[in-house]
Design a protein around this motif. Structure first.
Motif, short mmCIF file in Angstrom:
data_model
loop_
_atom_site.label_atom_id
_atom_site.label_comp_id
_atom_site.label_asym_id
_atom_site.label_seq_id
_atom_site.Cartn_x
_atom_site.Cartn_y
_atom_site.Cartn_z
N LEU A 35 -28.50 23.20 -40.33
CA LEU A 35 -27.31 22.80 -41.09
C LEU A 35 -27.61 21.59 -41.96
O LEU A 35 -27.19 21.50 -43.11
N ALA A 36 -28.34 20.61 -41.40
CA ALA A 36 -28.67 19.41 -42.17
C ALA A 36 -29.50 19.76 -43.40
O ALA A 36 -29.32 19.18 -44.48
N ALA A 37 -30.40 20.73 -43.25
CA ALA A 37 -31.27 21.12 -44.36
C ALA A 37 -30.49 21.87 -45.45
O ALA A 37 -30.90 21.87 -46.61
N GLY A 38 -29.41 22.55 -45.06
CA GLY A 38 -28.61 23.29 -46.03
C GLY A 38 -28.56 24.78 -45.79
O GLY A 38 -28.07 25.53 -46.62
N ALA A 39 -29.07 25.22 -44.63
CA ALA A 39 -29.01 26.66 -44.28
C ALA A 39 -27.81 26.92 -43.38
O ALA A 39 -27.12 26.00 -42.95
#
Ligand SMILES: Nc1ncnc2c1ncn2[C@@H]1O[C@H](COP(=O)(O)OP(=O)(O)O)[C@@H](O)[C@H]1O
Ligand SMILES: Cc1ncsc1CCOP(=O)(O)O
Ligand SMILES: [Mg+2]
Length: 261
Positions: A35-39
């Motif tokens: 989630l932090a990475a953007g997925a």
């Protein structure tokens, strides 16, 4: 090789739905890392729904960290669904040399042609049938010692093999890359290797598999370097690492990646 920052940008714009069959240890941290990475991660493994969900996902990860017969069946169902839909999938052969059960399960999943196999050096050696048991989920071999096994596995599977450690090694059997990003605190947190599988899977969506794997590893390692500047030990490192994955922008990745092709 494509610009690494562009590859991160592409992943974030796609924000891919990634179906993860991972272990009990990794589930929470892996979802937070992704989630932090953007997925967009989803963790599920029931045989009753795994094929239906795998058909919806844009990428899949399969990890044998805490296996059982029902989970193993679900893993094979998900891998077959991935192949039927041409969906990329990442295989993590956690501790594959440690027990007879894993030595039997690992090759069964390998035979289903993972797009990327990602493991530490001992796991790659054991999966290739030439190596040691490792030390549970931890490596006892150097990345260099696993390079030939990685090439063999890439030829056998038709996919990419990523051996992680102090300097990561990626190969498709012919091409190779070394990624020097990372920090020695990373193996002091459980499940950061497992979580990396989800990042690789997210980068694979709509991108060349070799370039996407290299970009994912450089991004992950660089986030580790940035986190180390704020951390006082493993617990604060984990928090800082998740923040760094969120904060790292494409230009910083292009500039900070230490990749030799
Ligand atoms: N000694 C190290 N120095 C720098 N980075 C490392 C080191 N060991 C592992 N890493 C990084 O940690 C991440 C997880 O890799 P690894 O620890 O090999 O996986 P696993 O947890 O499955 O054994 C990778 O990004 C890898 O580059
Ligand atoms: C400690 C442990 N035990 C079974 S699975 C697992 C997690 C391993 O995660 P990683 O290989 O990413 O450190
Ligand atoms: Mg691991």
């Amino acid at each position: 090789m494509e610009d690494l920052g562009q590859s991160l940008d592409h992943m974030r714009h796609t924000a891919p739905l990634v179906h993860n069959i991972t272990n009990y240890v990794a589930m929470n941290v892996m979802a937070n890392v992704m989630l932090a990475a953007g997925a967009s991660p989803a963790m599920l493994h029931a045989r009753e729904e795994v094929e239906e969900f795998a058909a919806l996902a844009q990428a899949i990860t399969i990890n044998i960290g805490t296996p059982s017969p029902a989970w193993a069946e679900a893993m094979e169902m998900a891998a077959k669904t991935a192949n039927a839909h041409k969906t990329p999938w990442v295989f993590d052969p956690v501790a594959v040399g440690a027990t007879a059960y894993r030595r039997e399960l690992g090759p069964r999943l390998l035979a289903l042609s993972p797009s990327v196999i990602r493991g530490n050096a001992s796991e790659i050696l054991a999966l290739a049938g030439v190596g040691t048991a490792g030390k549970g989920a931890d490596a006892t071999d150097s990345v260099d010692a696993a390079q030939n096994a990685a090439r063999d596995l890439a030829h056998q599977s038709g996919g990419i093999v990523a051996v992680t450690g102090p300097v990561d090694f990626v190969t498709d059997g012919d091409r190779t890359a070394l990624i020097a990003n990372g920090h020695e605190m990373m193996p002091r947190i459980t499940a950061l290797g497992c979580s990396l599988n989800g990042i690789i899977a997210a980068f694979l969506v709509g991108q060349d598999p070799f370039d996407a794997t290299v970009a994912a590893l450089a991004y992950y390692g660089l986030a580790g370097e940035q986190a180390s500047q704020k951390a006082e030990g493993p617990a604060s490192f984990q928090t800082a690492f998740i923040d760094a994955l969120y904060q790292l922008d494409p230009a910083a990745l292009t500039q900070g990646a230490r990749v030799t092709v």
